[in-house]
Design a protein around this motif. Structure first.
Motif, PDB file in Angstrom:
ATOM      1  N   ASP A 177      35.416  39.435  54.747  1.00 50.07           N
ATOM      2  CA  ASP A 177      35.998  39.128  53.436  1.00 50.07           C
ATOM      3  C   ASP A 177      35.005  38.283  52.649  1.00 50.07           C
ATOM      4  OD1 ASP A 177      37.716  38.858  51.348  1.00 50.07           O
ATOM      5  OD2 ASP A 177      39.121  37.523  52.355  1.00 50.07           O
ATOM      6  N   THR A 178      33.918  38.926  52.196  1.00 51.22           N
ATOM      7  CA  THR A 178      32.795  38.213  51.597  1.00 51.22           C
ATOM      8  C   THR A 178      32.377  38.860  50.285  1.00 51.22           C
ATOM      9  OG1 THR A 178      31.176  39.620  52.723  1.00 51.22           O
ATOM     10  CG2 THR A 178      31.913  37.634  53.898  1.00 51.22           C
ATOM     11  N   PRO A 179      31.681  38.108  49.421  1.00 53.59           N
ATOM     12  CA  PRO A 179      31.100  38.736  48.234  1.00 53.59           C
ATOM     13  C   PRO A 179      30.179  39.895  48.585  1.00 53.59           C
ATOM     14  CG  PRO A 179      31.103  36.369  47.966  1.00 53.59           C
ATOM     15  CD  PRO A 179      31.542  36.646  49.383  1.00 53.59           C
ATOM     16  N   GLU A 180      29.470  39.788  49.706  1.00 56.05           N
ATOM     17  CA  GLU A 180      28.582  40.891  50.119  1.00 56.05           C
ATOM     18  C   GLU A 180      29.377  42.165  50.373  1.00 56.05           C
ATOM     19  OE1 GLU A 180      26.448  37.194  50.510  1.00 56.05           O
ATOM     20  OE2 GLU A 180      28.428  37.795  51.222  1.00 56.05           O
ATOM     21  N   GLY A 181      30.546  42.041  51.006  1.00 55.40           N
ATOM     22  CA  GLY A 181      31.395  43.201  51.234  1.00 55.40           C
ATOM     23  C   GLY A 181      31.963  43.768  49.949  1.00 55.40           C
ATOM     24  N   ILE A 182      32.365  42.882  49.053  1.00 56.83           N
ATOM     25  CA  ILE A 182      32.898  43.316  47.761  1.00 56.83           C
ATOM     26  C   ILE A 182      31.846  44.105  46.994  1.00 56.83           C
ATOM     27  CG2 ILE A 182      33.730  42.481  45.533  1.00 56.83           C
ATOM     28  CD1 ILE A 182      34.936  40.070  47.063  1.00 56.83           C
ATOM     29  N   VAL A 183      30.629  43.580  46.960  1.00 62.88           N
ATOM     30  CA  VAL A 183      29.545  44.243  46.226  1.00 62.88           C
ATOM     31  C   VAL A 183      29.184  45.569  46.876  1.00 62.88           C
ATOM     32  CG1 VAL A 183      27.109  44.062  45.589  1.00 62.88           C
ATOM     33  CG2 VAL A 183      28.645  42.123  45.224  1.00 62.88           C
ATOM     34  N   GLU A 184      29.127  45.617  48.190  1.00 62.39           N
ATOM     35  CA  GLU A 184      28.786  46.861  48.871  1.00 62.39           C
ATOM     36  C   GLU A 184      29.839  47.925  48.608  1.00 62.39           C
ATOM     37  OE1 GLU A 184      26.602  49.624  50.960  1.00 62.39           O
ATOM     38  OE2 GLU A 184      26.042  47.665  50.138  1.00 62.39           O
ATOM     39  N   SER A 185      31.108  47.538  48.533  1.00 64.59           N
ATOM     40  CA  SER A 185      32.167  48.492  48.214  1.00 64.59           C
ATOM     41  C   SER A 185      31.902  49.177  46.880  1.00 64.59           C
ATOM     42  CB  SER A 185      33.518  47.769  48.178  1.00 64.59           C
ATOM     43  OG  SER A 185      34.565  48.650  47.860  1.00 64.59           O
ATOM     44  N   CYS A 186      31.382  48.414  45.949  1.00 64.05           N
ATOM     45  CA  CYS A 186      31.030  48.961  44.638  1.00 64.05           C
ATOM     46  C   CYS A 186      29.757  49.805  44.705  1.00 64.05           C
ATOM     47  CB  CYS A 186      30.855  47.810  43.648  1.00 64.05           C
ATOM     48  SG  CYS A 186      30.350  48.316  42.007  1.00 64.05           S
ATOM     49  N   MET A 187      28.742  49.300  45.384  1.00 64.39           N
ATOM     50  CA  MET A 187      27.442  49.961  45.396  1.00 64.39           C
ATOM     51  C   MET A 187      27.506  51.325  46.077  1.00 64.39           C
ATOM     52  SD  MET A 187      25.448  48.026  43.671  1.00 64.39           S
ATOM     53  CE  MET A 187      23.929  48.916  44.008  1.00 64.39           C
ATOM     54  N   GLU A 188      28.396  51.502  47.051  1.00 58.07           N
ATOM     55  CA  GLU A 188      28.536  52.815  47.687  1.00 58.07           C
ATOM     56  C   GLU A 188      28.812  53.895  46.646  1.00 58.07           C
ATOM     57  OE1 GLU A 188      30.353  51.375  52.041  1.00 58.07           O
ATOM     58  OE2 GLU A 188      31.656  52.309  50.543  1.00 58.07           O
ATOM     59  N   PHE A 189      29.654  53.579  45.684  1.00 58.01           N
ATOM     60  CA  PHE A 189      30.008  54.549  44.646  1.00 58.01           C
ATOM     61  C   PHE A 189      28.923  54.632  43.571  1.00 58.01           C
ATOM     62  CE2 PHE A 189      33.893  54.247  46.853  1.00 58.01           C
ATOM     63  CZ  PHE A 189      34.722  55.285  46.457  1.00 58.01           C
ATOM     64  N   LEU A 190      28.323  53.493  43.248  1.00 58.11           N
ATOM     65  CA  LEU A 190      27.274  53.506  42.226  1.00 58.11           C
ATOM     66  C   LEU A 190      26.070  54.328  42.671  1.00 58.11           C
ATOM     67  CD1 LEU A 190      27.079  49.900  40.737  1.00 58.11           C
ATOM     68  CD2 LEU A 190      27.880  51.990  39.647  1.00 58.11           C
ATOM     69  N   ARG A 191      25.732  54.259  43.931  1.00 55.97           N
ATOM     70  CA  ARG A 191      24.581  55.035  44.416  1.00 55.97           C
ATOM     71  C   ARG A 191      24.832  56.530  44.286  1.00 55.97           C
ATOM     72  NH1 ARG A 191      24.884  50.896  48.953  1.00 55.97           N
ATOM     73  NH2 ARG A 191      23.490  49.222  48.230  1.00 55.97           N
ATOM     74  N   ILE A 192      26.071  56.942  44.474  1.00 53.51           N
ATOM     75  CA  ILE A 192      26.413  58.357  44.274  1.00 53.51           C
ATOM     76  C   ILE A 192      26.270  58.712  42.803  1.00 53.51           C
ATOM     77  CG2 ILE A 192      28.231  60.092  44.473  1.00 53.51           C
ATOM     78  CD1 ILE A 192      29.348  58.446  46.837  1.00 53.51           C
TER      79      ILE A 192
END
Length: 613
Positions: A177-192
């Motif tokens: 439950d970290t900012p790193e996890g929050i950001v990665e959740s977003c980046m997975e979709f942005l990279r697509i």
């Protein structure tokens, strides 16, 4: 990279959303969300028009099912027939097919990475091998790319809207439950999106916890820069609540980012009528926009300061200021005796020459002009910066020095080194007061000085400008609080605002930044077409019954979408489970399911009291 001292707006790409483009050099847009059922065409249109009349530039509607998504066609058509061209945004959770339908009729579709393909969050710890994790990402890609093709064909923008409360179990298991996890959740979709060359993308990361929200957005900006992305950003503190608390909490979080030039559109989420959100958002945008074009502030970041993961500045304890103490509140009472009781009684009172002060009352410590200081117990001298030569001559356990950035450092740096008992009071009249006050703190850190700092903010609002005062004070303090620089707050107003209001605002700002608790905190959603009960009446009933539980956090959620997750750090939760049915939570655990709404508030109180006994 953000310039901590000199304001410039982050340069983002432009996203076309109907006839109201976002990002780039376009104005920062303000928006809201309807609370009507999206099946109700007439009601949704009427509320949308009220939002637009108030100044809203985008309007979001919940689309929990295909039926609601398809009805966007009729809502959109009715608005256009009435000459209203405001872009509509569909809000989708759990069902990718609904997003695909909504993309046919809305100008933008919001999807939540936490539940777009991943199942709803269950708070279970799952284990994935690298191969299994890669396979899950492949599932996202296979489900997400067809949606992007539909959006491209229909010129529909998307918002990748991450909510702290609805991170998937998959993300939680790998990143926590970290900012790193929050950001990665977003980046997975942005990279697509980047691989598919789909550029009409807006991003939001929201949380009811302002610390999480601000740190996550700062990290997102840095992560995108590293990967060559500059998508526009949507800001908001979700489930902020209502009234003064909701406004202060929103201004602390949103203001901290806007003041650093981060943000292209904002939504202030209040548990009120949606059109009431617009003036609040507009004032924040306009107020912080005044930083633009200010005189340059020459300053250097202190070694070791981490903007993404700031820690509290190291200071020596002076009385109860600095060290490991909570930030103090200072107040000004020059012409009357101070309020000395209650949870919002300030820690220190500035009384000028002390003629009107009752020093026999030991509920406070008092700051007295140095020329009138006589060593009386409970009083401490305060010096203007041009009176520094007198500091050595005055004997006191603690002394206070009012110090504007730009005062001769060759004078005050040796003074502070020689007098660790001096508390600095930082003031600024600069167009960008945040930049100057940050600059002073960083100068002290570079010099290895550990004197505590109280940040003083001054305003001039009349008695009917209470909301403006609260918004501006919260916005000015936000970044300083999240940077870990604040040992105290001193709010002053040259106008007719009541002293108690000013003091309560200072305490409210500290609570909004999770630095000091002085009352019950309510994490309540703004309501939408998914809300399953009368939200505002229920909030009022719960507040009336629980306001005396100082320090308790109570979540009040209209439905299950963000409920258990967004209120995960609340002590208790009240969540709509169905029409006329409520579920009660103790932290993340549902302890009473589907109880009748008419019994729910009383059962909540019984649950709290049972745990306290």
């Amino acid at each position: 990279m953000v310039d901590l001292f000199n304001y410039s707006r982050r340069q983002s790409s432009v996203v076309n959303i109907g006839d109201t483009p976002l990002g780039g050099s376009n104005p920062i847009r303000v928006q809201s969300m309807t609370t009507t059922s999206t099946d109700d065409t007439e009601g949704s249109v009427a509320q949308t028009l009220r939002i637009v009349e108030a100044g809203g530039e985008y309007v979001r509607l919940t689309t929990q099912g295909v039926r609601e998504a398809e009805n966007l066609k009729h809502i959109n058509a009715s608005l256009r027939q009435q000459g209203c061209e405001v872009p509509l945004v569909a809000d989708v959770h759990f069902n990718p097919h609904v997003a695909e339908v909504a993309a046919l009729y809305a100008e933008k579709v919001r999807i939540n990475p936490g539940n777009y393909v991943d199942p709803a969050r269950t708070f279970k710890q799952l284990e994935y091998t690298d191969e299994e994790y890669a396979a899950e990402l492949k599932k996202i890609e296979e489900r997400f790319i067809p949606f992007l093709h539909i959006c491209r064909e229909h010129h529909t923008a998307i918002r990748i809207g991450v909510n702290h409360g609805s991170l998937s179990d998959r993300i939680m298991s790998r990143y926590g439950d970290t900012p790193e996890g929050i950001v990665e959740s977003c980046m997975e979709f942005l990279r697509i999106c980047r691989r598919e060359q789909f550029e009409d993308v807006v991003i939001s990361i929201k949380a009811s916890n302002t610390v999480v929200m601000v740190r996550s957005m700062r990290l997102l900006v840095t992560t995108m820069e590293k990967e060559g992305m500059n998508y526009p950003l949507h800001l908001g503190v979700t489930e902020a609540g209502e009234g003064e608390d909701g406004r202060i909490k929103s201004a602390v979080g949103i203001g901290a980012l806007l003041a650093d030039g981060i943000g292209d559109t904002i939504r202030v989420s209040l548990s009120e009528e949606p059109e009431a959100e617009i003036p609040v958002a507009r004032h924040l945008v306009d107020y912080l926009g005044k930083h633009q074009g200010h005189l340059t502030i020459p300053a250097v970041v202190a070694p070791g300061f981490d903007y993404l993961r700031p820690e509290r500045r190291r200071t020596k304890e002076v009385l109860n200021i600095g060290g490991n103490n909570m930030p103090v509140v200072v107040s000004t009472y020059l012409d009357e005796s101070p309020i000395t009781e209650g949870d919002f009684a300030p820690d220190y009172i500035y009384v000028g020459d002390g003629r009107h002060a009752d020093f026999s009352n030991q509920a406070h410590r008092y700051l007295v002009d140095f020329g009138c200081y006589n060593g009386q117990a409970g009083t401490y001298p305060i010096f203007p910066y041009n009176a520094m030569p007198f500091i050595s001559a005055v004997k006191a356990e603690a002394k206070f020095l009012v110090l504007p950035y730009g005062a001769p450092s060759e004078e005050y740096l040796p003074c502070l080194k020689h007098h660790p008992e001096v508390v600095v009071v930082s003031i600024s009249n600069h167009q960008n007061r945040l930049g100057e006050q940050r600059a002073l703190a960083h100068e002290l850190m570079r010099e290895g000085l550990e004197n505590p700092i109280i940040f003083c903010q001054t305003y001039a609002h009349s008695s009917d400008e209470k909301s403006e005062f609260q918004l501006e004070a919260a916005a000015d303090m936000g970044a300083l609080l999240f940077d870990g620089l604040v040992d105290g707050i001193w709010l002053m107003n040259d106008g007719a605002l009541e002293h108690q209001l000013i003091d309560q605002t200072a305490f409210g700002i500290l609570q909004a930044a999770r630095l000091r608790t002085s009352k019950t905190e309510y994490i309540s959603c703004p309501g939408c077409g998914r809300t399953l009960y009368d939200l505002r009446t229920t909030i009022a009933r719960i507040k009336a019954a629980t306001a005396h539980y100082k320090g308790l956090k109570i979540g009040i959620m209209g439905c299950i979408v963000n409920g258990p997750g967004e209120m995960a750090d609340a002590d208790y939760g009240y969540v709509g489970a169905g029409r006329g049915r409520i579920s009660l939570y103790r932290r993340k655990e549902c302890v009473l399911k589907n109880i009748p709404e008419e019994e729910a508030v009383e059962r909540l109180i019984a649950l709290i009291e049972g745990d306290r006994n």
